[in-house]
Design an enzyme around this catalytic site. Sequence first.
Site, PDB file in Angstrom:
ATOM      1  N   HIS A   1     -11.304  -4.193   8.117  1.00  0.00           N
ATOM      2  CA  HIS A   1     -10.967  -3.937   6.713  1.00  0.00           C
ATOM      3  C   HIS A   1     -11.406  -5.075   5.792  1.00  0.00           C
ATOM      4  O   HIS A   1     -11.553  -4.850   4.576  1.00  0.00           O
ATOM      5  CB  HIS A   1      -9.454  -3.766   6.555  1.00  0.00           C
ATOM      6  CG  HIS A   1      -8.963  -2.380   6.770  1.00  0.00           C
ATOM      7  ND1 HIS A   1      -9.552  -1.279   6.215  1.00  0.00           N
ATOM      8  CD2 HIS A   1      -7.889  -1.912   7.465  1.00  0.00           C
ATOM      9  CE1 HIS A   1      -8.880  -0.192   6.562  1.00  0.00           C
ATOM     10  NE2 HIS A   1      -7.872  -0.544   7.322  1.00  0.00           N
TER      11      HIS A   1
ATOM     12  N   GLU B   1       0.821  -1.219   0.000  1.00  0.00           N
ATOM     13  CA  GLU B   1       0.000   0.000   0.000  1.00  0.00           C
ATOM     14  C   GLU B   1       0.855   1.270   0.000  1.00  0.00           C
ATOM     15  O   GLU B   1       1.789   1.353   0.787  1.00  0.00           O
ATOM     16  CB  GLU B   1      -0.921   0.004   1.240  1.00  0.00           C
ATOM     17  CG  GLU B   1      -2.003   1.059   1.135  1.00  0.00           C
ATOM     18  CD  GLU B   1      -3.034   0.942   2.252  1.00  0.00           C
ATOM     19  OE1 GLU B   1      -4.229   1.133   1.973  1.00  0.00           O
ATOM     20  OE2 GLU B   1      -2.643   0.663   3.404  1.00  0.00           O
TER      21      GLU B   1
ATOM     22  N   HIS C   1      -8.923  -3.611  13.951  1.00  0.00           N
ATOM     23  CA  HIS C   1      -8.888  -2.623  12.862  1.00  0.00           C
ATOM     24  C   HIS C   1      -8.676  -3.337  11.525  1.00  0.00           C
ATOM     25  O   HIS C   1      -9.414  -3.107  10.559  1.00  0.00           O
ATOM     26  CB  HIS C   1      -7.760  -1.626  13.151  1.00  0.00           C
ATOM     27  CG  HIS C   1      -7.475  -0.639  12.072  1.00  0.00           C
ATOM     28  ND1 HIS C   1      -7.611   0.719  12.250  1.00  0.00           N
ATOM     29  CD2 HIS C   1      -7.023  -0.787  10.800  1.00  0.00           C
ATOM     30  CE1 HIS C   1      -7.288   1.345  11.136  1.00  0.00           C
ATOM     31  NE2 HIS C   1      -6.906   0.458  10.247  1.00  0.00           N
ATOM     32  N   GLU C   2      -7.669  -4.213  11.475  1.00  0.00           N
ATOM     33  CA  GLU C   2      -7.382  -4.918  10.223  1.00  0.00           C
ATOM     34  C   GLU C   2      -8.525  -5.863   9.860  1.00  0.00           C
ATOM     35  O   GLU C   2      -8.844  -6.025   8.676  1.00  0.00           O
ATOM     36  CB  GLU C   2      -6.067  -5.683  10.324  1.00  0.00           C
ATOM     37  CG  GLU C   2      -4.852  -4.837  10.667  1.00  0.00           C
ATOM     38  CD  GLU C   2      -4.685  -3.619   9.782  1.00  0.00           C
ATOM     39  OE1 GLU C   2      -4.958  -3.725   8.568  1.00  0.00           O
ATOM     40  OE2 GLU C   2      -4.290  -2.555  10.296  1.00  0.00           O
TER      41      GLU C   2
ATOM     42  N   GLY D   1       2.083  -0.140  10.857  1.00  0.00           N
ATOM     43  CA  GLY D   1       1.539  -0.961  11.935  1.00  0.00           C
ATOM     44  C   GLY D   1       1.100  -2.332  11.475  1.00  0.00           C
ATOM     45  O   GLY D   1       1.494  -3.354  12.031  1.00  0.00           O
ATOM     46  N   ALA D   2       0.267  -2.345  10.437  1.00  0.00           N
ATOM     47  CA  ALA D   2      -0.268  -3.612   9.936  1.00  0.00           C
ATOM     48  C   ALA D   2      -0.902  -3.353   8.577  1.00  0.00           C
ATOM     49  O   ALA D   2      -1.107  -2.209   8.178  1.00  0.00           O
ATOM     50  CB  ALA D   2      -1.299  -4.181  10.911  1.00  0.00           C
ATOM     51  N   MET D   3      -1.241  -4.434   7.867  1.00  0.00           N
ATOM     52  CA  MET D   3      -1.849  -4.307   6.542  1.00  0.00           C
ATOM     53  C   MET D   3      -2.901  -5.384   6.348  1.00  0.00           C
ATOM     54  O   MET D   3      -2.658  -6.561   6.621  1.00  0.00           O
ATOM     55  CB  MET D   3      -0.773  -4.409   5.453  1.00  0.00           C
ATOM     56  CG  MET D   3      -1.294  -4.130   4.057  1.00  0.00           C
ATOM     57  SD  MET D   3      -1.900  -2.426   3.913  1.00  0.00           S
ATOM     58  CE  MET D   3      -3.149  -2.659   2.648  1.00  0.00           C
ATOM     59  N   GLU D   4      -4.057  -4.954   5.819  1.00  0.00           N
ATOM     60  CA  GLU D   4      -5.263  -5.782   5.799  1.00  0.00           C
ATOM     61  C   GLU D   4      -5.357  -6.730   4.617  1.00  0.00           C
ATOM     62  O   GLU D   4      -6.446  -6.940   4.062  1.00  0.00           O
ATOM     63  CB  GLU D   4      -6.494  -4.865   5.817  1.00  0.00           C
ATOM     64  CG  GLU D   4      -6.718  -4.018   4.556  1.00  0.00           C
ATOM     65  CD  GLU D   4      -6.084  -2.646   4.573  1.00  0.00           C
ATOM     66  OE1 GLU D   4      -6.486  -1.793   3.768  1.00  0.00           O
ATOM     67  OE2 GLU D   4      -5.196  -2.411   5.399  1.00  0.00           O
ATOM     68  N   ASN D   5      -4.278  -7.327   4.175  1.00  0.00           N
ATOM     69  CA  ASN D   5      -4.337  -8.268   3.055  1.00  0.00           C
ATOM     70  C   ASN D   5      -5.365  -9.362   3.369  1.00  0.00           C
ATOM     71  O   ASN D   5      -5.244 -10.048   4.382  1.00  0.00           O
ATOM     72  CB  ASN D   5      -2.972  -8.917   2.837  1.00  0.00           C
ATOM     73  CG  ASN D   5      -1.841  -7.908   2.904  1.00  0.00           C
ATOM     74  OD1 ASN D   5      -1.806  -6.940   2.159  1.00  0.00           O
ATOM     75  ND2 ASN D   5      -0.917  -8.135   3.833  1.00  0.00           N
TER      76      ASN D   5
END
Length: 860
Positions: free
Chosen positions: A310, A134, A306-307, A272-276
């Site tokens: 998503h 992203e 949060h993720e 922080g993180a990624m919503e793959n």
Amino acid sequence: MPGENLSRDEARERAALLSVDGYDVSLDLRSAVGDGDGEPRTFRSVTTIRFRCNEPGASSFADLIAPGVTSVSLNGRDLDAGQVFDGSRILLEDLAGENELVVDARCAYSRTGEGMHRFVDPEDGEVYLYTQYEPADSRRVFANFEQPDLKAPYRFEVRAPEGWTVWSNGAGELADGVWRFAETKPISTYITCVVAGPYHHVTDSYTRTFEDGTKLEIPLGAMCRKGLAPHFDADDVFLVTKQGLDFFHDHFDYPYPFGKYDQAFVPEYNLGAMENPGLVTFREEYIFRGKVTQASYEARANVVLHEMAHMWFGDLVTMEWWDDLWLKESFADFMGTFANVGATRFKDAWITFANRRKAWAYRADQLPSTHPVTADIRDLEDAKLNFDGITYAKGASVLKQLVAYVGQDAFLEGARRYFKRHAYGNTRLGDLLSVLGETSGRDMSTWARSWLQTAGVNALTPQVLLDTEGGRIAELAVVQEAPESHPEERPHRVAVGLYRRTPEGALERYARVETDVEGPRTVVAELAGAEAPELVLVNDDDLTYCKIRFDGTSLATLTEHLGALTDPLARALCWSALWNLTRDALLPTRDFVALVLRFAGRESDIGVLQMLHTWANSALVHYAAPEWRETGGELLAEGALRELREAEPGSEHQLAWARFFAAVASGEPDLALLRDLLDGTSAIDGLEVDQELRWAFLEPLAAHGVADESVLAAELARDDTASGKRHQVRCLAARPSAAVKAQAWAQVVESDALSNALVEATIAGFDQPSQRELTAPYARKYFAAIERVWRERSIQIGMDVVRGLFPALQDRPETLEATDAWLDAHRDAAPALRRLVLEARDDLARALRAQECDATGAGH
């Protein structure tokens, strides 16, 4: 053709022309291990894209950032790679109605956390890979159409070193030396993902039976580096995951659509993180190597949720272009806290939201770069910078206000209709507003204009008139102010709380009224006749997004009795308001520090306490009058040590005070105590000085010249891990030596040899508050270097350098003048670069105003 920076207009033109039927991506990652074949180290990437063109004969382009392309074929016709590939785009001419593009490329492994990141664990030499895309870095791994509204299904296959495990968005199987993954649902390029390596892997499962009797089974997985496995509390991660899946299924009425649910905690992650979908990635710092407070576990749970939000907001339904990034991020930020409170053990998460998340939003919304929640994103560089406090925390705050405005049931029903209506599609603002209008019966356009399409934060101040006897309220009004730069007055749904002390001394609420504040002055008629308050809280329960101000009586009450306020959310709101007064140069810094010293020791909420520590330190470094800094530092260190010794042995409050003491320690006795705690010649009952706390103690010792290179080398030998290396690099850069600073500067600014994590660590150590004179020469060097750095380095590293090395500690008017001179001389610099410098300038100007307030307001 233009380079890497895809514009919105180009994306719209391409989306109008093309639609994508599917991708087959084959990656050969066996080159990740062993001796490299030169720099950069590369891997083979073969991509087949099937797509349609609604104007046969037209031209377009595919995206790819790679050191080289071996071959390109379009509809069976070989193209000259040297002619059609320019380093970031592949020219596609004379398209047919139906097309097949095959690209065989050599793609580079990344050291900046963008694309296919390659990490070598110093502890055991193992290699770990993961992808992070992203907003637009999947083109560093495979050829594609890199924009969110050209969704398609994907089939990945991966060849990897023997003994490795590979994960992707779909379920995978290893056969004949190849990992093949199930075809995905239609998703955007930026949420495809591959994780590969000898990861430690734990499994679980989630089962849900719906009202119609159908059963949903979701395989769960969690992975981390082998070196972190002893610290990995996967059971807690799975607990929160299952609680979240239950919660979102209860509220969204749309079954989780992506099959499995893996969560990978990966090294050197630059966010922080990624919503793959099906394979969420997190920074591995969410695995705790030492003792942390409950605030850290709450924060991790919030990110997990949060993720997960998503999966519906962002993955199932995706914004058309980055203008509407908020459609996913604001919702996920809101839903993370909403689910944390509703589903997990963290029932006070809204306090954290009010105190910590909103502080991020308030700061961002007062910068010259502030923007509406729905932003104007011209290109990918704009998009990268808009992952900010407006898009996340202000957007979430606005949604919290929306829930108060339309009601929770209407809000959630709107979400349910949104998912069903736009599943696997792309949306704009109007698509969401239409369903919310349907479910609430309200005209959403006026609300959206005020809250989503204008920038700036309002201040709300109570005005209290008492009757002639002074015992009751004759009139209570709320005054709304807007900054000159963004003079928008908004409708606020607020709760106004009245507080006074009980005979026992507790400061408690005795009256509360919800009302709509509109325009410059709103009278709260329901409170006329109420007994005179000692404290009026105009955004009680934190329903709206605003800066809270106080009348004179309320501020005097807080100065004397803040610690007596029994409601933890009200207390957090008051602390946040006092911090905003300090930042706005309306409360002298030393007065804020005095409040922290007087009342922080009585703060029961650990997250609020840790935020107070952060604010107090920031106040001392940036907002205190220079002539008072030394005194302020001594007072904070003395207070921190007192609270550390008085805290309950072994408690998380004791740990928080120990960390804060290390952060503010500067005098010889304080540094001696830290050294003695490290070597065991001193002890504080109940305080376990674990490895993470050891590094926290070592940084101030290094910064003040007490711990030299040999001490830090010995500590690394004790903690010879990736985490230990990052800590050591930070401490090495913190030492008070001109040669050290020159080396750190060269490593970050003149070389690209360091990974993103070590760049971050070096920058963190470089600028120490106690070394203003030592780093003064780098102000000039900064302005001479940043345009070149922005041009030559990746955008992530460019952001780290421009933000992290701005001479904020050279807090003098001359630095402000130098910044203005650079901005004036570089009007044609990249807009994203100018934005970063403008933001840093604004922070510096704010600091100078606060320092002046602290100097002139002293002894008032």
